[in-house]
Design a protein around this motif. Structure first.
Motif, mmCIF file in Angstrom:
data_model
loop_
_atom_site.group_PDB
_atom_site.id
_atom_site.type_symbol
_atom_site.label_atom_id
_atom_site.label_comp_id
_atom_site.label_asym_id
_atom_site.label_seq_id
_atom_site.Cartn_x
_atom_site.Cartn_y
_atom_site.Cartn_z
ATOM 1 N N MET A 57 0.780 -1.253 0.037
ATOM 2 C CA MET A 57 0.006 -0.020 0.085
ATOM 3 C C MET A 57 0.909 1.288 -0.085
ATOM 4 S SD MET A 57 -3.006 -0.918 2.602
ATOM 5 C CE MET A 57 -3.866 0.566 2.275
ATOM 6 N N ASP A 58 0.455 2.147 -0.837
ATOM 7 C CA ASP A 58 1.136 3.419 -0.994
ATOM 8 C C ASP A 58 0.254 4.566 -1.174
ATOM 9 O OD1 ASP A 58 2.753 5.824 -0.930
ATOM 10 O OD2 ASP A 58 4.235 4.883 -2.533
ATOM 11 N N VAL A 59 -0.428 5.007 -0.029
ATOM 12 C CA VAL A 59 -1.742 5.845 0.111
ATOM 13 C C VAL A 59 -0.908 7.221 0.597
ATOM 14 C CG1 VAL A 59 -3.967 6.231 0.953
ATOM 15 C CG2 VAL A 59 -3.317 4.043 0.461
ATOM 16 N N ARG A 60 -1.208 8.400 -0.102
ATOM 17 C CA ARG A 60 -0.446 9.537 0.599
ATOM 18 C C ARG A 60 -1.440 10.646 0.209
ATOM 19 N NH1 ARG A 60 5.585 9.076 0.032
ATOM 20 N NH2 ARG A 60 5.809 6.990 -0.346
ATOM 21 N N PRO A 61 -1.632 11.744 1.054
ATOM 22 C CA PRO A 61 -2.473 12.812 0.831
ATOM 23 C C PRO A 61 -2.003 13.920 -0.240
ATOM 24 C CG PRO A 61 -1.216 13.067 2.786
ATOM 25 C CD PRO A 61 -0.839 11.815 2.167
ATOM 26 N N TRP A 62 -1.690 13.493 -1.395
ATOM 27 C CA TRP A 62 -1.068 14.280 -2.474
ATOM 28 C C TRP A 62 -2.284 14.564 -3.437
ATOM 29 C CZ3 TRP A 62 4.265 11.704 -3.351
ATOM 30 C CH2 TRP A 62 5.079 11.687 -2.256
ATOM 31 N N GLY A 63 -1.779 15.590 -4.394
ATOM 32 C CA GLY A 63 -2.981 16.053 -5.188
ATOM 33 C C GLY A 63 -3.383 14.892 -6.186
ATOM 34 N N MET A 65 -2.701 10.710 -7.847
ATOM 35 C CA MET A 65 -2.066 9.475 -7.686
ATOM 36 C C MET A 65 -0.792 9.315 -8.529
ATOM 37 S SD MET A 65 -1.681 6.723 -9.935
ATOM 38 C CE MET A 65 -2.909 7.002 -10.972
ATOM 39 N N SER A 66 -0.745 10.106 -9.760
ATOM 40 C CA SER A 66 0.325 9.737 -10.578
ATOM 41 C C SER A 66 1.696 10.473 -9.848
ATOM 42 C CB SER A 66 -0.035 10.658 -12.002
ATOM 43 O OG SER A 66 -1.056 10.070 -12.633
ATOM 44 N N THR A 67 1.462 11.426 -8.860
ATOM 45 C CA THR A 67 2.595 12.019 -8.363
ATOM 46 C C THR A 67 3.202 10.916 -7.371
ATOM 47 O OG1 THR A 67 1.588 14.384 -8.140
ATOM 48 C CG2 THR A 67 3.501 13.715 -6.480
ATOM 49 N N ILE A 68 2.395 10.079 -6.903
ATOM 50 C CA ILE A 68 3.104 8.783 -6.007
ATOM 51 C C ILE A 68 3.405 7.891 -7.040
ATOM 52 C CG2 ILE A 68 2.320 6.950 -4.574
ATOM 53 C CD1 ILE A 68 -0.358 8.547 -4.080
ATOM 54 N N VAL A 69 3.083 7.618 -8.227
ATOM 55 C CA VAL A 69 3.694 6.693 -9.037
ATOM 56 C C VAL A 69 5.304 7.352 -9.472
ATOM 57 C CG1 VAL A 69 3.610 5.740 -11.538
ATOM 58 C CG2 VAL A 69 1.620 5.841 -9.966
ATOM 59 N N ALA A 70 5.039 8.500 -9.734
ATOM 60 C CA ALA A 70 6.362 9.207 -10.435
ATOM 61 C C ALA A 70 7.323 9.293 -9.133
ATOM 62 C CB ALA A 70 6.240 10.770 -10.827
ATOM 63 N N HIS A 71 6.991 9.592 -8.038
ATOM 64 C CA HIS A 71 8.047 9.514 -6.694
ATOM 65 C C HIS A 71 8.314 8.003 -6.612
ATOM 66 C CE1 HIS A 71 8.676 8.912 -2.428
ATOM 67 N NE2 HIS A 71 9.090 10.221 -2.629
ATOM 68 N N SER A 72 7.717 6.748 -6.874
ATOM 69 C CA SER A 72 8.133 5.607 -6.875
ATOM 70 C C SER A 72 9.150 5.241 -7.908
ATOM 71 C CB SER A 72 7.105 4.682 -7.116
ATOM 72 O OG SER A 72 6.429 4.585 -8.469
ATOM 73 N N PHE A 73 9.247 5.902 -8.998
ATOM 74 C CA PHE A 73 10.425 5.676 -10.045
ATOM 75 C C PHE A 73 11.593 6.259 -9.150
ATOM 76 C CE2 PHE A 73 7.108 5.086 -13.163
ATOM 77 C CZ PHE A 73 7.793 4.396 -14.144
ATOM 78 N N ILE A 74 11.579 7.419 -8.543
ATOM 79 C CA ILE A 74 12.720 8.319 -8.189
ATOM 80 C C ILE A 74 13.038 7.144 -6.927
ATOM 81 C CG2 ILE A 74 13.629 10.149 -6.802
ATOM 82 C CD1 ILE A 74 11.327 11.919 -8.520
ATOM 83 N N ARG A 75 12.321 6.730 -6.116
ATOM 84 C CA ARG A 75 12.669 6.102 -4.963
ATOM 85 C C ARG A 75 13.498 4.678 -5.223
ATOM 86 N NH1 ARG A 75 7.587 4.958 -1.951
ATOM 87 N NH2 ARG A 75 7.231 3.231 -3.308
ATOM 88 N N SER A 76 12.755 4.246 -6.268
ATOM 89 C CA SER A 76 13.347 2.733 -6.715
ATOM 90 C C SER A 76 14.812 3.009 -7.820
ATOM 91 C CB SER A 76 12.310 1.997 -7.416
ATOM 92 O OG SER A 76 11.270 2.002 -6.593
ATOM 93 N N ASN A 77 15.091 4.341 -7.984
ATOM 94 C CA ASN A 77 16.158 4.617 -8.893
ATOM 95 C C ASN A 77 15.942 3.917 -10.124
ATOM 96 O OD1 ASN A 77 18.437 5.894 -9.551
ATOM 97 N ND2 ASN A 77 19.836 4.071 -8.858
ATOM 98 N N ARG A 78 14.713 4.048 -10.799
ATOM 99 C CA ARG A 78 14.140 3.469 -11.998
ATOM 100 C C ARG A 78 14.293 4.599 -13.160
ATOM 101 N NH1 ARG A 78 10.829 -1.109 -11.860
ATOM 102 N NH2 ARG A 78 10.723 -0.807 -13.989
ATOM 103 N N LEU A 79 14.885 4.497 -14.201
ATOM 104 C CA LEU A 79 14.855 5.284 -15.487
ATOM 105 C C LEU A 79 13.466 5.381 -15.944
ATOM 106 C CD1 LEU A 79 17.925 4.108 -17.511
ATOM 107 C CD2 LEU A 79 17.736 6.171 -16.285
ATOM 108 N N MET A 80 12.954 6.528 -16.332
ATOM 109 C CA MET A 80 11.667 6.922 -16.734
ATOM 110 C C MET A 80 11.616 7.339 -18.323
ATOM 111 S SD MET A 80 9.020 9.626 -15.341
ATOM 112 C CE MET A 80 9.025 9.183 -13.820
ATOM 113 N N SER A 81 11.196 6.751 -19.013
ATOM 114 C CA SER A 81 10.959 7.355 -20.527
ATOM 115 C C SER A 81 10.273 8.606 -20.669
ATOM 116 C CB SER A 81 10.216 6.258 -21.404
ATOM 117 O OG SER A 81 9.004 6.233 -21.187
#
Length: 350
Positions: A57-63, A65-81
């Motif tokens: 579960m990743d539930v955050r009071p952000w504006g 859901m896509s902000t959470i997904v983008a943050h997961s890329f950074i947190r996981s050190n994954r490249l984003m196309s």
């Protein structure tokens, strides 16, 4: 969709966790609580959400859901196309009304800056304006049926059931030009919720008590609430006491005996968020001892008898539903018989 062996895949819910908002195949699945393996969301957890095993579960009071997904890329050190960055950027701009909504957080602003760089987007404001213009054109062409159901969610509070639809446009004018059809569709929507499944009879206990449609002007950052009946009028004026009532369009007819034609639209001012403003305002009013000329449908313990004229309305509604068709642009519906049935019901109530 099952795999080659016929086994259904596990599901991670994204941007929703209400049972009513799940796809029908998952909502009806007897093993749903076993198949749900995760949740990524920015909404509050519903009472209906549960699982039989621990889930991610990743539930955050952000504006968004896509902000959470983008943050997961950074947190996981994954490249984003570049294409993924652009999709996520557009989703955040849409969710936060170009970072102007009250739900916007510092995380959303930071991620928009980062995604605009990764997506090679030079002017975020120009992108947002273009998105909202295109969305307005698309919404206006949908027709009243899909306008009232496209972004519509059901809620309950203290035994009352309400549906809230939202349209975000750059110009409310073309939407309000068909306000008479929208008001009628909202009345139909309330009754539709009581339709029986698999041949079961209509059950009034399942109908909505209220159906609302907010038209959000994303340019002026203000909203207009369409009011389709007396119950809606009673609740809306309690929830938004500083709102300004007027006719939804010139010549619009009053949709019932407990509302006047000049009470079919409420200007609620600078409120623009369903999650942070519309729903809390309704819940506050409903939790403060709200009453009106009708009691909640949920209070009936047995099947409720039809009020005079309602059986005819239900029959006309079903006939219209069966005769409706999609012309590849919008749903085409003939309201003639439904309008006549509502008028007869109105005369019987006087």
């Amino acid at each position: 969709v099952p795999d080659a062996a016929g086994v259904l895949h596990a599901v991670c819910l994204v941007d929703h966790n209400e049972e009513k908002q799940m796809v029908e195949s998952l909502r009806r699945a007897p093993d749903r609580s076993k198949r749900i393996c995760g949740l990524i969301d920015h909404h509050c957890l519903s009472e209906s959400f549960s699982s039989e095993v621990p889930v991610f579960m990743d539930v955050r009071p952000w504006g968004s859901m896509s902000t959470i997904v983008a943050h997961s890329f950074i947190r996981s050190n994954r490249l984003m196309s570049q294409s993924i960055a652009r999709i996520l950027l557009c989703a955040i701009l849409s969710d936060t009304l170009n970072l102007q909504s009250v739900t916007t957080t510092h995380a959303d602003r930071m991620m928009v800056t980062l995604l605009s760089i990764l997506g090679a987007v030079d002017d975020v404001d120009t992108l947002a304006r273009g998105m909202f213009r295109a969305k307005t054109e698309w919404i206006v062409n949908l027709g009243a049926y899909e306008m009232t159901r496209g972004d519509q969610k059901d809620f309950s509070c203290n035994g009352w059931k309400l549906g809230i639809a939202v349209l975000e446009v750059t110009d409310p004018g073309p939407v309000l030009d068909v306000a008479d059809q929208l008001l009628l569709e909202l009345r139909i929507l309330k009754l539709e919720k009581g339709e029986g499944k698999d041949g079961a009879p209509h059950d009034r206990r399942k109908e909505l008590d209220f159906a609302f449609l907010f038209v959000v002007d994303v340019t002026a950052q203000r909203s207009f609430l369409l009011i389709c009946g007396g119950r809606e009028l009673a609740l809306a004026t309690k929830a938004f006491p500083n709102g300004y009532l007027r006719a939804a369009k010139p010549g619009v007819e009053a949709p019932g005996n407990f509302i006047k034609n000049e009470e079919t639209l409420l200007d609620v001012g600078s409120l623009v968020s369903r999650k942070a403003q519309f729903v809390p305002s309704f819940f506050k009013a409903l939790s403060a001892g709200f009453t009106c000329h009708k009691k909640p449908m949920s209070e009936f313990t047995e099947k409720v008898e039809m009020v005079p004229g309602e059986a005819e309305v239900i029959e006309a509604m079903l006939d219209m539903k069966h005769a409706s068709y999609h012309d590849s642009v919008h749903v085409v519906r003939d309201y003639t018989q439904v309008n006549k049935a509502f008028e007869r019901q109105k005369s019987l109530e006087t």
